[in-house]
Design an enzyme around this catalytic site. Structure first.
Site, PDB file in Angstrom:
ATOM      1  N   SER A 732      67.089   0.742 -15.451  1.00  0.00           N
ATOM      2  CA  SER A 732      68.253   0.451 -16.292  1.00  0.00           C
ATOM      3  C   SER A 732      69.471   1.246 -15.836  1.00  0.00           C
ATOM      4  O   SER A 732      70.593   0.740 -15.838  1.00  0.00           O
ATOM      5  CB  SER A 732      67.938   0.762 -17.759  1.00  0.00           C
ATOM      6  OG  SER A 732      67.061  -0.212 -18.263  1.00  0.00           O
ATOM      7  N   ASN A 857      61.132  -6.682 -18.069  1.00  0.00           N
ATOM      8  CA  ASN A 857      60.466  -5.463 -18.544  1.00  0.00           C
ATOM      9  C   ASN A 857      61.222  -4.146 -18.393  1.00  0.00           C
ATOM     10  O   ASN A 857      60.890  -3.178 -19.060  1.00  0.00           O
ATOM     11  CB  ASN A 857      59.126  -5.301 -17.816  1.00  0.00           C
ATOM     12  CG  ASN A 857      58.194  -6.447 -18.090  1.00  0.00           C
ATOM     13  OD1 ASN A 857      57.836  -6.702 -19.235  1.00  0.00           O
ATOM     14  ND2 ASN A 857      57.822  -7.159 -17.050  1.00  0.00           N
ATOM     15  N   TYR A 858      62.189  -4.103 -17.510  1.00  0.00           N
ATOM     16  CA  TYR A 858      62.773  -2.786 -17.210  1.00  0.00           C
ATOM     17  C   TYR A 858      64.268  -2.657 -17.455  1.00  0.00           C
ATOM     18  O   TYR A 858      64.779  -1.542 -17.542  1.00  0.00           O
ATOM     19  CB  TYR A 858      62.491  -2.421 -15.755  1.00  0.00           C
ATOM     20  CG  TYR A 858      61.054  -2.054 -15.506  1.00  0.00           C
ATOM     21  CD1 TYR A 858      60.541  -0.855 -15.990  1.00  0.00           C
ATOM     22  CD2 TYR A 858      60.203  -2.893 -14.815  1.00  0.00           C
ATOM     23  CE1 TYR A 858      59.222  -0.510 -15.777  1.00  0.00           C
ATOM     24  CE2 TYR A 858      58.877  -2.572 -14.598  1.00  0.00           C
ATOM     25  CZ  TYR A 858      58.390  -1.370 -15.074  1.00  0.00           C
ATOM     26  OH  TYR A 858      57.083  -1.028 -14.869  1.00  0.00           O
ATOM     27  N   LEU A 859      64.974  -3.755 -17.488  1.00  0.00           N
ATOM     28  CA  LEU A 859      66.424  -3.651 -17.620  1.00  0.00           C
ATOM     29  C   LEU A 859      66.839  -3.798 -19.076  1.00  0.00           C
ATOM     30  O   LEU A 859      66.606  -4.851 -19.691  1.00  0.00           O
ATOM     31  CB  LEU A 859      67.097  -4.727 -16.757  1.00  0.00           C
ATOM     32  CG  LEU A 859      66.764  -4.657 -15.270  1.00  0.00           C
ATOM     33  CD1 LEU A 859      67.409  -5.815 -14.523  1.00  0.00           C
ATOM     34  CD2 LEU A 859      67.217  -3.328 -14.679  1.00  0.00           C
TER      35      LEU A 859
END
Length: 899
Positions: A732, A857-859
């Site tokens: 992120s 899933n990650y940002l």
DNA sequence: GCGTAGACTTGCAATGAGGATC
DNA sequence: GATCCTCATTGCAAGTCTACGC
């Protein structure tokens, strides 16, 4: 009895807006899956200005911190407030905060001094000593003697370096103070930047000059961002297309996720709105004051805050929730004004905590799960030693499962065949005519399957539609659950059909038969007062009915391949449960930014610890921070493929290559290869050599370490910190940073290019790979052919254009056109060629990079939404319909939001 | 303190839907 | 309308991490 749910809150139909080819990336070609970029760019050149143009050697002064500024910090998360005075006097050791940013520039002194150590507190007390380094023992001792509050203060102050921003406090807070305009510190460096991101910054091939300006956007006070866009004025976002969602509360995830807090009795008469907001603010204020509190005390305090927070949560729970209170995008857009927290609290039902043992729902109604239809025998005979064999339906079903695998790579794997034969043999029985797999010929069954497939393909559109509608009709009732009176989408509500296990990589169980799951395998979880779902198969019944409101699963069964594992049915990704959990995840990762400095200082100190366990924890944490490695849990050898993560790295997975370079080569999750050579700090390099000494290649590199130990250690540094938070943080942060540095004025396509480039860099950091599609080569060839054709056409047009200008008839083209018309055609053709070339490069560039995983899933979606609002990019260009539903909770983010 | 059952998240590949092109 | 192609969605495998029992 089945529950028929009304459609009022059913899924909203979105207009799909696909990203055009021209919006795709045009960047350096990724030739292999190797991450060689990491190693090169990781190191910072001495005296090269950091992102803000400031050399690290100019960073010194003394600590000045104000409680007020801190107070703002906590309330706004990453947008730390501070005054310019504050920032100017901020202590930065020459080695201190840049100790990681300038990995490379330490090298010389490290060698000279043998063991380099950077001590914050020491620097703080002796700011004039910058440049000096001390021995490990000395510094460790001294560090230990310094109150942790001092160290914390440093960290806190460092965290105040921010983009200039008009800090918006929550409405209550703002009564006390006027908004503070914070200028970005001159000393601002990239200390808080994830190391992997820095590597990319230095090395990415964007050709952007913006890298040097420290992000021109950042120098622009965000308060200058069009006010009209603030508070979710949804530039570029069509509220009408947004999904129906309940809002989530804004409870601090760090606090809310603490386990087993005592539940306070519901107090319906309490004004939930105010209590919630006030408590939240109080927690924030308490956190702010923590700057002067030793770490140990601070941790206790956090725990206390958690309990308070939990209580608040419970109070919010008593708020009566009904369907009317659940916001609907059909009725109104979900762009609430920031600060309007009370509204959100009002309509928020109990948010599930990530902590186990806590009540997650009061009422839960659903219709259970659906099962695949029973097997219909086709009667096609396979051959054994060239002769047709009659099989029972059960034997035939398994044979068919095997036959359809013919075109897959599994058929090349001995283990797959061996496992299949072991299981099928049992079904055939001891005395069956078939005695070995080698003499079996499944071709007749395979051919029959192909014909069936073809028949299905050849069905008319009307037939396909009718079939689809029929399926929908059967499944509709399973698609929804009602949680505390609110209709929510169920994730996958189908029992897995029988099949052959397709483990990834060299999975020891590949090819084993996954038997058919029936109702008697399935445990249902449902509200005590809810009707028990009707068992869809007559004569059978559920294995068990439970009423466990501390979990979020609706049903589960034991995995037939590994009985220790379970297969769960959960609510869908767009549900409030998942949304809340997602939000908490990103808030935790955001919080890490405030701690990262101290964490890095702590592990740097321990690189040279005499306690081997400490040293291993330090190096492992460094790898997790720097390379975004996964934690690496231990696994049963006979239950899974031989893959590793950080804690389970083997000696053979890391090779010291000289010049402080380490080569990583191992199979990670899903047996995806991680191959990367990086230059590390000398103490890390030396530590690795030490950990490897006297061990066999197959032995554990970190033999004193496991994920439990590591995570326990991380929790001492930040509440609820675990290894995986670093990946979210890294990803992120990188997206936020790149978007803000690289976005320039231009059309939407150009902006999307920047977005996709950032997305790609994150995918590379996280090692998200995909297999090159089978048709990739053909597609590239076709594109090349088309480009050649167009180039030839362009050449002809040029000839005729020159002739037309002289008043001559066309030689190459048929139509006699005016020179202007030919020129226009030439321009169009050139543009077409350009676009095709760009498409081709993008295709080549991304052939092994999977962008989706990081986006899902990650940002932190708020980064994307805020960026879209600031730059007038329609959010549909970034998120698909399902992602818009999944991230509904993020849609009302302020345009000023920074991770 | 340790091992692990259980719950939940992350991840890739297969499949499907729909738009573009011929 | 058939075919190709792209991208979204689905399926399920494979991780992470916590709580709990010993």
């Amino acid at each position: 009895m089945a529950h028929e749910f009304d459609d009022e809150d059913g899924p909203v139909i979105f207009k799909r807006s696909s990203v055009s080819k021209s919006t795709q990336l045009h960047s350096e070609t990724r030739k292999s899956t190797s991450h060689s970029h990491d190693g090169r760019s990781f190191k910072k050149t001495p005296d090269v200005p950091s992102a803000n143009g400031q050399s690290s050697s100019s960073q010194n002064g003394k600590v000045v911190s104000t409680a007020k500024a801190s107070a703002v910090e906590s309330s706004v998360g990453i947008s730390k407030a501070s005054t310019s005075t504050n920032l100017k006097t901020y202590v930065r050791s020459p080695s201190g905060s840049s100790k990681f940013a300038s990995l490379g520039n330490k090298k010389e002194s490290l060698i000279e001094k043998k063991i380099p150590v950077h001590v914050h507190a020491k620097e703080e007390n002796n700011s004039s000593k910058h440049g000096k380094e001390e021995s490990c023992e000395e510094s460790e001792d001294e560090m230990d003697n310094i109150p942790l509050s001092a160290r914390l203060k440093m960290n806190s102050d460092r965290a105040k370096k921010t983009t200039p921003v008009v800090v918006k406090k929550s409405h209550e807070d703002s009564k006390k103070t006027t908004p503070v305009v914070v200028k970005k510190s001159q000393e601002d460096s990239d200390d808080d930047i994830p190391l992997s991101a820095r590597r990319l910054q230095n090395n990415n091939n964007l050709g952007k000059s913006s890298n040097n300006n420290g992000g021109s956007d950042q120098k622009k006070p965000l308060s200058n961002v069009q006010k009209g866009q603030q508070h979710g004025s949804n530039v570029g976002i069509r509220p009408s297309t947004l999904p129906v969602k309940r809002p989530l509360d804004k409870t601090d995830s760090l606090h809310s996720s603490v386990k087993k807090s005592k539940l306070s009795d519901p107090a319906p008469s309490i004004n939930v709105k105010q209590t919630s907001v006030k408590s939240e603010l109080k927690v924030a204020e308490e956190d702010d004051d923590d700057d002067d509190v030793p770490l140990s005390q601070r941790m206790n305090k956090n725990a206390t805050s958690v309990n308070k927070s939990s209580s608040v949560k419970k109070l919010t729970n008593v708020t009566k929730v009904n369907k009317a209170s659940a916001p609907s995008f059909k009725k109104k857009a979900n762009f609430k004004k920031p600060g309007n927290k009370s509204e959100q609290f009002k309509s928020t039902k109990l948010p599930p905590s990530s902590g186990d043992g806590q009540k997650k729902w009061t009422t839960l109604v659903h219709n259970g799960i659906i099962f695949p239809p029973p097997y219909k025998p086709h009667g096609v005979k396979m051959l054994y030693k060239g002769k047709p064999v009659t099989l029972t339906p059960e034997q035939e079903e398994v044979a068919t499962l095997y036959a359809v695998m013919r075109d897959t790579e599994y058929m090349q794997k001995a283990k797959f065949k061996e496992n299949f034969w072991t299981d099928w043999k049992v079904i055939l029985g001891k005395n069956h005519v078939i005695q070995n797999l080698e003499d079996c010929d499944f071709t007749p069954i395979y051919d029959w399957c192909q014909i069936e497939k073809e028949k299905k393909k050849q069905m008319s559109a009307a037939e396909k539609k009718a079939l689809k509608e029929e399926k929908m009709k059967q499944e509709e009732k399973y698609m929804w659950a009602i949680v505390d009176g609110v209709k929510e989408k169920v994730g996958n509500f189908r029992a897995e059909p029988p099949g052959l296990f397709r483990g990834r990589g060299e999975h020891p169980k590949m090819g084993k038969l996954k038997r058919r799951i029936g109702p008697s395998d399935v445990v249902i979880n449902i509200g005590r007062d809810a009707p028990i779902p009707e068992c869809p198969i007559p004569g059978e019944s559920w294995k068990e009915i439970r009423h466990d409101n501390t979990v979020t699963w609706l049903a589960y069964w034991n995995d037939p391949i590994n009985s220790k594992l379970f297969k769960y049915i959960f609510l869908g990704a767009s549900s409030s449960w998942k949304g809340q959990s997602d939000k908490e995840k990103y808030e935790k990762a955001r919080a890490l930014k405030n701690y990262i400095e101290r964490i890095r200082a702590a592990y740097t100190k321990d690189f040279t610890s005499k306690d081997i366990k400490k040293q291993q924890i330090a190096v492992a944490t460094y790898f997790i921070d720097k390379l975004a490695l996964r934690a690496g849990n231990e696994k049963d050898d006979d239950e899974a493929a031989d893959t590793v993560g950080c804690c389970t790295l083997k000696v053979e997975n890391v090779t010291a290559e000289g010049d402080n370079k380490l080569k990583f080569d191992f199979l990670g999750k899903d047996s995806i290869r991680y191959e990367n050579t990086v230059e590390v700090e000398l103490p890390v390099y030396n530590a690795i050599l030490k950990f490897q000494k006297g061990k066999k290649p197959s032995e554990q590199l970190f033999d004193e370490l496991d994920t439990n130990t590591l995570n326990t250690h991380l929790k001492e540094l930040m509440p609820n910190l675990t290894a995986k938070v670093f990946r979210t943080f890294n990803a992120s942060f990188t997206l936020d940073d790149m978007l803000n540095k690289d976005t320039k004025d231009g059309d939407v396509a150009e902006k999307l290019l920047v977005y996709n480039q950032a997305n790609k860099q994150v995918a590379i950091i996280c090692n998200h790979q995909r297999a090159v599609s089978k048709s990739h080569g053909t597609q590239i060839s076709k594109l090349n052919e088309k480009i050649d054709e167009l180039k030839a056409l362009l050449k002809e047009l040029k000839t005729d254009y020159d002739r037309a200008k002289k008043g001559m008839a066309p030689l190459k083209t048929k139509r006699n056109l005016a020179p202007e018309a030919i020129k226009k055609k030439m321009d169009q053709t050139s543009a077409k060629i350009k676009k095709m070339e760009r498409d081709m490069m993008t295709k080549e560039d991304l052939k092994t990079v999977a962008l989706g995983t990081s986006k899902i899933n990650y940002l932190d979606p708020r980064i994307s939404v805020a960026w879209c609002k600031r730059h007038e990019v329609p959010i549909e260009k970034i998120f698909s319909k399902t992602l818009l539903e999944k991230f509904a909770w993020a849609m009302d983010v302020d345009p000023d939001f920074r991770f």
